[in-house]
Design an enzyme around this catalytic site. Structure first.
Site, PDB file in Angstrom:
ATOM      1  N   CYS A   1     -59.077  22.737 -30.738  1.00 51.46           N
ATOM      2  CA  CYS A   1     -58.858  21.486 -31.479  1.00 51.46           C
ATOM      3  C   CYS A   1     -58.769  21.753 -32.975  1.00 51.46           C
ATOM      4  O   CYS A   1     -57.933  21.175 -33.676  1.00 51.46           O
ATOM      5  CB  CYS A   1     -59.983  20.494 -31.189  1.00 51.46           C
ATOM      6  SG  CYS A   1     -60.178  20.062 -29.441  1.00 51.46           S
TER       7      CYS A   1
ATOM      8  N   CYS B   1     -64.769  22.320 -30.297  1.00 54.83           N
ATOM      9  CA  CYS B   1     -63.607  22.926 -29.640  1.00 54.83           C
ATOM     10  C   CYS B   1     -62.777  23.719 -30.656  1.00 54.83           C
ATOM     11  O   CYS B   1     -62.231  23.151 -31.602  1.00 54.83           O
ATOM     12  CB  CYS B   1     -62.755  21.836 -28.982  1.00 54.83           C
ATOM     13  SG  CYS B   1     -61.191  22.445 -28.300  1.00 54.83           S
TER      14      CYS B   1
END
Length: 400
Positions: free
Chosen positions: A51, A48
């Protein structure tokens, strides 16, 4: 050379110290944590990109909370590895941010910024009610909060405001204060829910969704995200002035604010809204109201609001079955249109592949059904037509 080596060592030491303020959590977390521990947790996935962008901010948050002696522990968990923990917290997307306080989970849906997350952690992690034992503490709290609810007791040192009677519950916001009146405002919980937003403010999609929980309508001035034109500034000014001068009349029924861009409202009206423009949104049923004519003055806007309250202006949209089907079709259209314009071949494949799979399964089902029918017909023919040997036996019996 030694200076470079010392700098590198200092940087590595700093990274280790900062990382020490954020604990990596696994599936054993729920069994090992203390009953009174308060945790701020980020669930992430290694692939991600959002993230990864949040990771340095997350370590800053851990360091700052530790430095001020906050009771909030900061952790993170790889949801692709600690699957049980992610399932327990019902993680659906990444990064997911939440707090755990005495077995109660609080999801965070605000901006992924250091200030926004710290404010969330301080609000949830602190006591539900703080004692303001001096005017200095009160002023400090006022400086930190745009909206603050205060219970003023009979012996309270808070004498800087004039209250009709004590004890009282007061909300401080918009540079003023408003006292709760049970006869006028109903029950205290509903009043707090209605008054927890500023009377006029910038509204994003998350704030608009939260406003829907108050049961109020929302009047929005939709303006450009950058370089506001003269008409946008006029709309903002009219809405702000009406909200301030007519609070007693409309604050029980409306929130007031402005929204930059029209992407969220486009999904609500299932079309392109004109910027700048005015709209009243009813989030309880996904309905909306548009002015019947041009809004040039404050009087025009007041007539529009009165028409909404008196139901003389038609509510458009809604959440009926027909509107829900339309909204699904619109969402699909909005999602696929950029895809076909940028990569038409991939778009055709993406849309055509599921249809091809469905047609193939239908063909298999039809073929299997036809084979079963043929087998049934074959068995019927076998039962109805006797074999040659049986016919011969029957003829021999007739001869005898």
């Amino acid at each position: 050379m030694s200076l470079r080596r010392n700098s590198l060592s200092g940087l590595l030491l700093l990274l280790v110290c900062v990382s020490a303020f954020v604990e990596e959590l696994d599936d054993s977390f729920l069994e090992t944590r203390g009953a009174d521990d308060i945790w701020l947790i980020k669930f992430y996935a290694p692939w991600c990109s959002f993230c990864k962008q949040l990771d340095p901010v997350w370590h800053q948050i851990g360091s700052e909370l530790r430095s001020v002696g906050s009771p909030v522990n900061v952790g993170k968990s790889d949801a692709t590895v600690s699957i049980g923990l992610a399932k327990e917290f019902q993680v659906r997307g990444y990064p997911a941010i939440l707090m755990l306080k005495k077995d109660v989970k609080y999801n965070y849906s605000g901006p992924r910024t250091r200030e926004g997350i710290l404010d969330f952690a301080n609000r949830v992690g602190g006591p539900l009610v703080r004692s303001l034992s001096s005017l200095q503490l009160f002023q400090h709290a006022m400086d930190r909060h745009d909206v603050m609810f205060v219970y003023v007791g009979a012996t309270s040192p808070l004498k800087m405001v004039s209250l009709p009677s004590l004890p009282a519950v007061v909300v401080f916001k918009d540079g003023s204060y408003f006292t709760f009146n049970e006869e006028r405002d109903g029950d205290l919980k509903s009043w707090i829910n209605r008054e927890r937003f500023l009377n006029y403010m910038k509204i994003d999609s998350y704030t608009l969704y939260a406003m829907g929980e108050t049961g109020k309508l929302v009047l929005l001035a939709l303006v450009e995200a950058n370089s506001l034109c003269k008409e946008s500034l006029r709309y903002k000014s009219i809405v702000e002035k009406v909200s301030a001068e007519n609070r007693e009349t409309y604050s029980r029924h409306f929130h007031f604010g402005y929204m930059e861009g029209g992407d969220y409202i486009n999904g609500l009206v299932m079309g392109e809204v004109t910027l700048p423009s005015l709209i009243v949104v009813n989030l309880s049923n996904d309905g909306y109201f548009l002015p019947p004519g041009a809004v040039e003055t404050e009087r025009h806007l007041l007539d529009f609001l009165d028409g909404v309250l008196e139901s003389s202006i038609e509510c458009q949209g809604g959440n009926s079955i027909h509107q829900r089907i339309r909204r699904v079709i619109y969402d699909i259209k909005v999602t696929l249109t950029p895809l076909f314009s940028q990569a038409p071949l991939f778009g055709c494949f993406l849309v055509g592949f599921p249809f091809a799979i469905a047609i193939f399964f239908c063909y298999l089902c039809c073929k299997a059904r036809s084979n079963v029918s043929e087998d049934d017909d074959g068995e019927g023919d076998t039962l109805s037509a006797p074999s040659p040997q049986r016919r011969k036996k029957l003829s021999d019996k007739k001869t005898d």
